[in-house]
Enzyme design. Structure first.
Site, PDB file in Angstrom:
ATOM      1  N   TYR A  66       1.003  -1.161  -0.106  1.00 52.57           N
ATOM      2  CA  TYR A  66      -0.038   0.009  -0.010  1.00 52.57           C
ATOM      3  C   TYR A  66       0.760   1.202  -0.062  1.00 52.57           C
ATOM      4  CZ  TYR A  66      -4.240   2.520   0.551  1.00 52.57           C
ATOM      5  OH  TYR A  66      -5.498   3.076   0.412  1.00 52.57           O
ATOM      6  N   GLY A  67       1.922   1.109  -1.099  1.00 53.60           N
ATOM      7  CA  GLY A  67       2.716   2.471  -1.167  1.00 53.60           C
ATOM      8  C   GLY A  67       2.169   3.359  -2.089  1.00 53.60           C
ATOM      9  N   HIS A 108       6.033  -3.974 -12.489  1.00 52.24           N
ATOM     10  CA  HIS A 108       7.327  -3.612 -13.022  1.00 52.24           C
ATOM     11  C   HIS A 108       7.749  -4.993 -13.055  1.00 52.24           C
ATOM     12  CE1 HIS A 108      11.283  -2.327 -13.939  1.00 52.24           C
ATOM     13  NE2 HIS A 108      11.938  -2.688 -12.910  1.00 52.24           N
ATOM     14  N   GLY A 135       2.513   6.704  -8.321  1.00 51.01           N
ATOM     15  CA  GLY A 135       1.041   6.321  -8.017  1.00 51.01           C
ATOM     16  C   GLY A 135       0.202   7.477  -7.744  1.00 51.01           C
ATOM     17  N   ASP A 182      12.856   0.475 -18.683  1.00 51.82           N
ATOM     18  CA  ASP A 182      12.210   1.445 -17.469  1.00 51.82           C
ATOM     19  C   ASP A 182      13.560   1.554 -16.564  1.00 51.82           C
ATOM     20  OD1 ASP A 182      10.008   2.252 -15.448  1.00 51.82           O
ATOM     21  OD2 ASP A 182      11.429   1.088 -14.276  1.00 51.82           O
ATOM     22  N   GLU A 242      15.461   5.298 -15.997  1.00 50.87           N
ATOM     23  CA  GLU A 242      15.478   5.789 -14.589  1.00 50.87           C
ATOM     24  C   GLU A 242      16.898   6.253 -14.487  1.00 50.87           C
ATOM     25  OE1 GLU A 242      12.243   3.198 -12.426  1.00 50.87           O
ATOM     26  OE2 GLU A 242      14.429   2.522 -12.400  1.00 50.87           O
ATOM     27  N   GLU A 293      18.068  28.865 -12.226  1.00 48.13           N
ATOM     28  CA  GLU A 293      18.404  28.653 -13.699  1.00 48.13           C
ATOM     29  C   GLU A 293      18.441  27.211 -13.757  1.00 48.13           C
ATOM     30  OE1 GLU A 293      18.384  30.829 -15.845  1.00 48.13           O
ATOM     31  OE2 GLU A 293      17.935  32.450 -14.485  1.00 48.13           O
ATOM     32  N   SER A 346      12.717  31.206 -26.506  1.00 47.94           N
ATOM     33  CA  SER A 346      13.168  32.465 -27.280  1.00 47.94           C
ATOM     34  C   SER A 346      14.035  31.950 -28.299  1.00 47.94           C
ATOM     35  CB  SER A 346      14.019  33.279 -26.251  1.00 47.94           C
ATOM     36  OG  SER A 346      15.200  32.994 -25.965  1.00 47.94           O
TER      37      SER A 346
END
Length: 365
Positions: A59-60, A141, A167, A224, A228, A260, A285
């Protein structure tokens, strides 16, 4: 047979680019001899998971989003977590049925394995004998299946639904009537209905609103991890930090360097997310465009790409997976050292002070 996008051949175009942009962006994709499979709501078999009991283990971030979205889509959902812990209390507060993992999976038609990657192997060992025959074992995953940390029972359907977002976003977009795109894959089709059931699950969490793309466990896992490490987390943050250090070491104010090199990054990422390179160029620009085209390739260049290729090979061969598993099993001393150094970097101290003056940033989260 579905052929993953990763199997596309790539040809290098002759160097007919403008002198400002080296042939790094001069690659052509060979036309595919197969059709891309991108599924939407109309492709879903609503009967595939009709009256199904779905158990969400963990339950993350993803676990909470999946469980709540599925519940709101009308599914019977049970959350499997350790009794009395923070996740148990959180799921209870959210109005979900909660049970210990072994009890939660008993009788379940679909079990979503949504605990952290390195906790999945032991958890599967604890619950595998409680899984009913022909149940669906779903992952967000492909790490553990692809790298053979988990070898599912032969009678199980083994599928992947991988949302392309955290999530919190999966939950928010669902509530807004939108959806985070997902990847779908089947590693084991014991019942002949694995793909239909996976797609119905993706529909339940809102994925078909954004589109669900066919892939494989191997392609999802390797791309994936690469994204990352080389671009989204490792690449982007190191670029930000090195830019900050360069300006500060040259005598500029750290606060200006922060604005910046870090604060304004969201503005550019949002434009890229909304409409790719074309949208970014539309709203920056001409000076910024020219600097992008002439100086960007000096920073991220062939040498950078060669290192990316090495990183990808380490992922493909399992070297990274073995390293990360060994690091975790040995107590994570090096991992904690690196994390501590990252959190103690001056850019964090400067940023904390500046972000405190923008409380709406916290509210947005």
């Amino acid at each position: 047979m579905r052929v993953p996008y990763a199997q596309l051949k790539i040809l290098k175009r002759k160097n007919t680019e403008t002198p400002h942009r080296p042939p790094m962006r001069g690659f052509l994709l060979v036309q595919r001899s197969f059709k891309m499979h991108l599924y939407s709501q109309k492709d879903v078999d609503k009967k595939a998971l009709k009256n199904a009991q779905i158990t969400v283990l963990g339950y993350g971030s993803q676990g909470r989003a999946h469980a709540l979205n599925l519940k709101d889509s009308g599914f019977k959902v049970i959350v499997g977590v350790r009794k009395g812990g923070a996740s148990w209390k959180a799921a209870k507060r959210d109005g979900l049925v909660v049970a210990e993992p072994a009890a939660a999976v008993a009788g379940a038609d679909l079990i979503a394995m949504l605990v952290p990657d390195l906790a999945q192997k032991d958890l599967y060992a604890d619950v595998k004998d409680s899984l009913k025959k022909n149940a669906v074992l779903l992952f967000a995953h492909g790490f553990n299946v692809h790298f053979k940390q988990i070898k599912p029972r032969k009678d199980l359907d083994v599928v992947l639904i991988a949302p392309k977002g955290p999530g919190g976003l999966v939950r928010r977009q669902y509530q807004q009537g939108r959806g985070v795109p997902c990847l779908i894959a089947v590693a084991q089709d014991a019942t002949g209905k694995a793909h239909a059931k996976a797609l119905a699950y993706a529909h339940g969490i809102g994925g078909t609103r954004g589109g669900v793309l066919d892939t494989t466990f191997a392609e999802e896992t390797e791309t994936d991890l690469f994204g990352e490490q080389a671009v989204l987390c490792g690449g982007a943050t190191e670029l930000v930090v090195k830019g900050f250090e360069t300006l500060v070491e040259a005598g500029y104010q750290p606060e200006v360097a922060y604005y910046e090199c870090l604060h304004e990054l969201k503005l550019i990422v949002d434009l890229l997310h909304e409409g790719g390179l074309a949208r970014m160029h539309k709203y920056i620009s001409d000076t910024a465009k020219y600097g992008d085209l002439t100086r960007g390739p000096r920073v991220v260049n062939d040498r950078t790409k060669k290192e990316m290729v090495k990183i990808l090979k380490e992922i493909q061969t399992g070297k990274f997976a073995r390293e990360w598993i060994a690091e975790s099993e040995s107590g994570g001393k090096n991992y904690r050292r690196l994390m501590k150094a990252d959190m103690n970097h001056p850019i964090e101290r400067v940023g904390e002070k500046l972000r405190a003056r923008m409380p709406w940033l916290k509210e947005a989260r």
